[in-house]
Design an enzyme around this catalytic site. Structure first.
Site, PDB file in Angstrom:
ATOM      1  N   CYS A   2     -21.912  -3.326   1.836  1.00  0.00           N
ATOM      2  CA  CYS A   2     -22.825  -2.275   1.385  1.00  0.00           C
ATOM      3  C   CYS A   2     -23.793  -2.817   0.337  1.00  0.00           C
ATOM      4  CB  CYS A   2     -22.125  -1.065   0.810  1.00  0.00           C
ATOM      5  SG  CYS A   2     -21.027  -0.260   1.962  1.00  0.00           S
ATOM      6  N   ARG A  27     -25.834  -7.459   3.333  1.00  0.00           N
ATOM      7  CA  ARG A  27     -24.541  -7.021   2.798  1.00  0.00           C
ATOM      8  C   ARG A  27     -23.836  -6.026   3.726  1.00  0.00           C
ATOM      9  NH1 ARG A  27     -23.975  -8.258  -2.629  1.00  0.00           N
ATOM     10  NH2 ARG A  27     -22.304  -6.742  -2.743  1.00  0.00           N
ATOM     11  N   TRP A  75     -21.769  -1.070   5.215  1.00  0.00           N
ATOM     12  CA  TRP A  75     -20.754  -1.745   6.022  1.00  0.00           C
ATOM     13  C   TRP A  75     -19.577  -0.781   6.045  1.00  0.00           C
ATOM     14  CZ3 TRP A  75     -15.721  -3.636   5.606  1.00  0.00           C
ATOM     15  CH2 TRP A  75     -15.329  -4.556   6.591  1.00  0.00           C
ATOM     16  N   ASN A 101     -20.498   1.918  -2.841  1.00  0.00           N
ATOM     17  CA  ASN A 101     -19.947   0.690  -2.271  1.00  0.00           C
ATOM     18  C   ASN A 101     -18.510   0.605  -2.734  1.00  0.00           C
ATOM     19  OD1 ASN A 101     -19.478  -1.907  -1.319  1.00  0.00           O
ATOM     20  ND2 ASN A 101     -20.483  -2.898  -3.053  1.00  0.00           N
ATOM     21  N   GLY A 102     -17.577   0.257  -1.848  1.00  0.00           N
ATOM     22  CA  GLY A 102     -16.175   0.130  -2.250  1.00  0.00           C
ATOM     23  C   GLY A 102     -15.312   1.167  -1.555  1.00  0.00           C
ATOM     24  N   GLU A 484     -14.099 -25.150  10.013  1.00  0.00           N
ATOM     25  CA  GLU A 484     -15.367 -24.527   9.607  1.00  0.00           C
ATOM     26  C   GLU A 484     -16.337 -24.465  10.799  1.00  0.00           C
ATOM     27  OE1 GLU A 484     -16.554 -22.771   7.445  1.00  0.00           O
ATOM     28  OE2 GLU A 484     -18.697 -23.129   7.245  1.00  0.00           O
ATOM     29  N   LYS A 488     -17.892 -20.977  12.291  1.00  0.00           N
ATOM     30  CA  LYS A 488     -19.331 -20.730  12.444  1.00  0.00           C
ATOM     31  C   LYS A 488     -19.623 -20.213  13.852  1.00  0.00           C
ATOM     32  CE  LYS A 488     -20.812 -21.017   8.661  1.00  0.00           C
ATOM     33  NZ  LYS A 488     -19.588 -20.789   8.077  1.00  0.00           N
ATOM     34  N   GLU A 491     -18.245 -16.571  14.324  1.00  0.00           N
ATOM     35  CA  GLU A 491     -18.956 -15.481  13.657  1.00  0.00           C
ATOM     36  C   GLU A 491     -20.390 -15.320  14.147  1.00  0.00           C
ATOM     37  OE1 GLU A 491     -19.052 -15.719   9.342  1.00  0.00           O
ATOM     38  OE2 GLU A 491     -19.396 -17.856   9.368  1.00  0.00           O
ATOM     39  N   HIS A 507       1.126 -30.836  20.452  1.00  0.00           N
ATOM     40  CA  HIS A 507       2.279 -29.954  20.224  1.00  0.00           C
ATOM     41  C   HIS A 507       2.030 -28.547  20.773  1.00  0.00           C
ATOM     42  CE1 HIS A 507       4.211 -33.054  17.895  1.00  0.00           C
ATOM     43  NE2 HIS A 507       3.083 -33.227  17.222  1.00  0.00           N
ATOM     44  N   LYS A 609     -21.824  -9.892   4.042  1.00  0.00           N
ATOM     45  CA  LYS A 609     -21.887 -11.135   3.279  1.00  0.00           C
ATOM     46  C   LYS A 609     -20.788 -11.215   2.225  1.00  0.00           C
ATOM     47  CE  LYS A 609     -23.668 -15.015   1.907  1.00  0.00           C
ATOM     48  NZ  LYS A 609     -23.352 -16.182   2.740  1.00  0.00           N
TER      49      LYS A 609
HETATM   50  O1  M6R Z   1     -18.173 -15.076  -1.214  1.00  0.00           O
HETATM   51  P1  M6R Z   1     -16.935 -15.797  -0.791  1.00  0.00           P
HETATM   52  O2  M6R Z   1     -17.100 -17.264  -0.799  1.00  0.00           O
HETATM   53  O3  M6R Z   1     -15.724 -15.381  -1.596  1.00  0.00           O
HETATM   54  O4  M6R Z   1     -16.682 -15.335   0.699  1.00  0.00           O
HETATM   55  C1  M6R Z   1     -15.557 -15.759   1.411  1.00  0.00           C
HETATM   56  C2  M6R Z   1     -15.705 -15.479   2.901  1.00  0.00           C
HETATM   57  O5  M6R Z   1     -15.829 -14.099   3.116  1.00  0.00           O
HETATM   58  C3  M6R Z   1     -16.912 -16.198   3.504  1.00  0.00           C
HETATM   59  O6  M6R Z   1     -16.847 -17.569   3.300  1.00  0.00           O
HETATM   60  C4  M6R Z   1     -16.990 -15.908   5.017  1.00  0.00           C
HETATM   61  O7  M6R Z   1     -15.923 -16.506   5.672  1.00  0.00           O
HETATM   62  C5  M6R Z   1     -18.338 -16.384   5.581  1.00  0.00           C
HETATM   63  N1  M6R Z   1     -18.884 -15.389   6.455  1.00  0.00           N
HETATM   64  C6  M6R Z   1     -18.232 -17.633   6.358  1.00  0.00           C
HETATM   65  O8  M6R Z   1     -19.449 -18.042   6.902  1.00  0.00           O
END
Ligand code: M6R
Length: 614
Positions: A2, A27, A75, A101-102, A484, A488, A491, A507, A609
């Protein structure tokens, strides 16, 4: 999670709020809404979907002119992302409008009480009760500031609330508990935003609010108080980046722009880290040398991409400092009753500094008397504020939901921390530390060299438009890179993607390998001969079962050539630093493949985000 905007001043509040929402849309983008207050009273509109839907609605049915307003981009947590659940929410008499937000944890109980008193709540959200409760307060004769203080004292959970009152058009009131909110201070005008991007084009003077504080914005300025009505003060600071940092700069996506900013971001994160005598210095390290010497164990906590940075940090810290390191998902940490005491250093890694899982984990650690050091990119955010020490990464604002330059600069901060501990504990000689610093300082140029291969990597990515599944293999520091790379792709491209430690494949996961399956392999530098040999065996095993291998291997590694269907060259760097260059092709690959699939790269579905709910 949000985005929230508020404005009071001389300008068109609609323009300021919509522009602010545009900058905060990363956000959350399930719905968007606006409420304006002026001589006409309160006017509001809200629409499911992206901000563009709201803009179209306002263009079709213009709102009256006003110079006070609030806005929200959502969100969804409570209730589906539809028009009714979109914010703002209004009180029964449509006098008060609120954005939030929250999560208000005791909302069910408060809602039941309101319904017993014949209030009709039209949405499924936890927010609407706040609008009704605030309206009851102002109807009883108190101003909106007092109303906010009283209502917040009844709420449990994490929240930022921003409200306007139709009968008091020159005032916007906000409150925060465990949820982000910053104030922008202008000349004869004041702003609110979930982060400074919301108002950076108007002012770079900001005010950070403390926990459980209420802020009242008028044209004359800003007043801060506590939930129990006592005057309080926020911390003023100057934002050291400007509007251009929040623009796409000719790129199609913020993410692509941020990938290409990485050489500069890494260089900035290394700036000013050597003292005049050449020793490594960390300005924001508020822990004394003695406190660091007393550390016998390190636990790194983080989520998502930041967690993978923590996995790399483990290799560096254990190797250079000989201190045992555990890396733990922040969301799991406090539920396993971790063994913590004053000699445990907890390192919390978070780009946003607002991730609720990480925040709750550091609170747990501090209650157990452990020291907490934050690695964070966002000045003034909650996690560094609640930590004993901080290493700020200097990536600049990261807008794309997928972390890129945030990750690389976290890696830099982790290496710096490891070297600093080695310096303080004397586990490495000064010249060894100096040598690694020199290698780090060469990395920006080496990332440039990787970025020059972007056209070839894009071409390769586009050929994978029809792949249903992709695997990533790595060993040692290349293993978190594989994880990682897979994250990527998940997502952004919404593809089934898995990262594995190459040795683990046999395994079980090797059963996934089938004819034509793309497998991206992060090949360790040849300097680590055993590792390199073992990786080669893993690659041969998947190839023998029909996989198509895309290998990332250092310049001059010719042994890989027969086993690579596609080869992406990496600059020659030591194995511990290889993640800094190896992850870049994977970012480019995911960005381009998602683009080719027609996805919104900056705002992937279901994501936000900064994840400010647990
Ligand atoms: O702001 P933060 O680094 O605490 O966020 C952690 C994760 O939410 C963040 O890295 C998320 O996995 C990203 N979307 C990855 O690209």
């Amino acid at each position: 999670m949000c985005g929230i905007v508020g404005y009071v001043g001389e300008r068109s509040a609609q323009d300021v709020v919509i522009e602010g929402l545009r900058r905060l849309e990363y956000r959350g983008y399930d719905s968007a809404g606006i409420a304006l207050v002026g001589a006409h009273g309160l006017a509001s509109d809200k629409r499911a979907g992206k901000l563009a839907n709201l803009e179209k609605a306002i263009a079709d049915h213009p709102l009256p002119a006003a110079t006070t307003g609030i806005g929200h981009t959502r969100w969804a947590t409570h209730g589906a992302p539809n028009d009714v659940n979109a914010h703002p929410h209004l009180g029964a008499a449509r006098r008060v409008a609120v954005v939030h937000n929250g999560i208000i944890e005791n909302f069910a109980e408060l809602r039941a009480r309101l319904e017993d008193d014949d209030h009709v709540l039209v949405s499924e959200t936890d927010t609407e009760i706040a609008a009704h409760l605030l309206e009851l307060q102002v109807q009883s004769g108190v101003d909106l500031t007092t109303a906010m203080q009283r209502v917040c004292s009844q709420l449990e959970g994490a929240f930022t609330l921003v409200a306007v009152d139709a009968d008091d058009p020159e005032r916007v009131v906000a409150a925060r508990r465990n949820s982000p909110l910053v104030v922008g201070i202008g000349e004869g005008e004041s702003f609110l935003g979930s982060d400074v991007a919301a108002f950076i084009e108007h002012t770079r003077e900001a005010l950070e609010l403390g926990q459980d504080q209420v802020v009242t914005l008028t044209r004359a300025g800003v007043e801060v108080s506590t939930f129990d009505g006592r005057p309080a003060e926020g911390r003023r600071y100057h934002v050291d980046w400007d509007l251009s940092a929040a623009e796409k700069d000719g790129h199609d996506w913020f993410m692509r722009k941020e990938i290409f900013e990485q050489p500069r971001a890494v260089a900035d994160s290394l700036l000013g880290r050597r003292s005049a005598s050449g020793r490594l210095q960390l300005d924001e390290m508020r822990l004394s040398d003695q406190e660091l010497r007393d550390v016998t164990k390190i636990i790194i906590i983080a989520c998502g991409t930041s967690f993978y940075a923590g996995m790399v940090a483990k290799y560096a810290i254990e190797h250079w400092c000989r201190i045992p390191v555990e890396v733990e998902l922040a969301s799991e940490f406090r539920y396993r009753d971790p063994i913590l005491d004053y000699s445990t250093l907890v390192v919390a890694i978070s780009q946003s500094g607002e991730t609720a899982d990480t925040l709750q984990a550091i609170r747990h650690a501090r209650v157990q008397r452990s020291k907490v050091l934050a690695i964070c990119n966002t000045n003034g955010s909650t996690i560094p504020r609640e930590s004993d020490a901080v290493i700020y990464t200097h990536a600049g604002p990261e807008i794309g939901v997928a972390s890129t330059k945030g990750f690389l600069t976290q890696l830099v901060a982790c290496y710096l921390l490891a070297l600093y501990l080695a310096q303080v504990k004397g586990t490495r000689y000064g010249d060894e530390i100096d040598q690694v610093l020199g290698q780090l300082e060469a990395v920006p140029g080496q990332i440039e060299a990787v970025l020059e291969q972007a056209p070839a990597i894009y071409e390769l990515a586009r050929t994978h438009r029809d792949s249903g599944s992709v695997l990533f293999l790595g060993r040692h520091a290349g293993y978190p890179v594989a994880l990682e790379g897979a994250l990527k792709l998940k997502e952004l491209a919404y593809l089934h993607a898995e990262g594995f430690a190459a040795g683990e494949l046999k395994h079980g996961p090797i059963a996934l390998v089938d004819q034509g399956l793309p497998v991206l392999c992060v090949v360790p530098p040849q300097g680590r001969d055993q590792l390199h040999d073992k990786m080669l065996s893993g690659i041969q095993e998947v190839r023998a079962r029909g996989a198509r291998t895309i290998c990332l291997a250092e310049e001059g590694d010719e042994r890989i050539t027969p086993y690579a269907d596609e080869l992406i060259r990496l600059p020659r760097v030591p194995v511990l630093l290889q993640p800094l260059v190896a992850v870049v092709p994977l970012q480019l690959f995911a960005c381009e493949l998602a683009t080719a699939l027609g996805h919104d790269v900056d705002q992937p579905r279901n994501l936000a985000k900064s994840v400010t709910v647990e």
